[in-house]
Write an enzyme that holds these catalytic residues in place. Sequence first.
Site, PDB file in Angstrom:
ATOM      1  CG  PHE A   1     -31.332  25.271   3.731  1.00  0.00           C
ATOM      2  CD1 PHE A   1     -30.990  24.371   2.742  1.00  0.00           C
ATOM      3  CD2 PHE A   1     -32.553  25.929   3.623  1.00  0.00           C
ATOM      4  CE1 PHE A   1     -31.838  24.125   1.670  1.00  0.00           C
ATOM      5  CE2 PHE A   1     -33.407  25.699   2.570  1.00  0.00           C
ATOM      6  CZ  PHE A   1     -33.042  24.798   1.587  1.00  0.00           C
ATOM      7  CG  HIS A   2     -25.048  26.656   3.373  1.00  0.00           C
ATOM      8  ND1 HIS A   2     -24.521  27.689   2.650  1.00  0.00           N
ATOM      9  CD2 HIS A   2     -25.063  27.060   4.658  1.00  0.00           C
ATOM     10  CE1 HIS A   2     -24.209  28.675   3.463  1.00  0.00           C
ATOM     11  NE2 HIS A   2     -24.537  28.322   4.689  1.00  0.00           N
ATOM     12  N   PRO A   3     -28.160  24.424   0.364  1.00  0.00           N
ATOM     13  CG  PRO A   3     -29.544  25.244  -1.322  1.00  0.00           C
ATOM     14  CD  PRO A   3     -28.926  25.613  -0.010  1.00  0.00           C
TER      15      PRO A   3
END
Length: 131
Positions: free
Chosen positions: A53-55
């Site tokens: 995912f893309h924090p």
Amino acid sequence: MNNHRMGLSVETFNNFTSLHQFFDILSLNDDKSGNTFISVIESKEYPIYAVMFHPEKPLFEWYEKEDINHSTNSIKFSQYCSNFFINECKKSSHSFSDQDFEYNSLIYNYIPKRFKNIKTYQQLYFFNQTI
């Protein structure tokens, strides 16, 4: 921010002895089709982590056509991930061989290219030289 497909399922993970002996699963997520996948793993013995995912996106991406959560909790989680990563990096004893080499390696020496119509990222860095 999660816009992935074809993530690694728990079943596939468990079918590979080398994976489940080396990594622990920390979290699961569902993709847009409802398929559950592994979203965070960490090594059992080493400071190795992987996220699916893309924090960083809630802090830095404002592309209105993406479903990026910019709530207070989302921002706090992004900051937590950043702080965790930085603290892990600080544990390293690696360093540059000299100050000039370090200076020439810094991101400030590169100019990001801005893109308005790219769906995934609004700006990108291109590195044309080897260090």
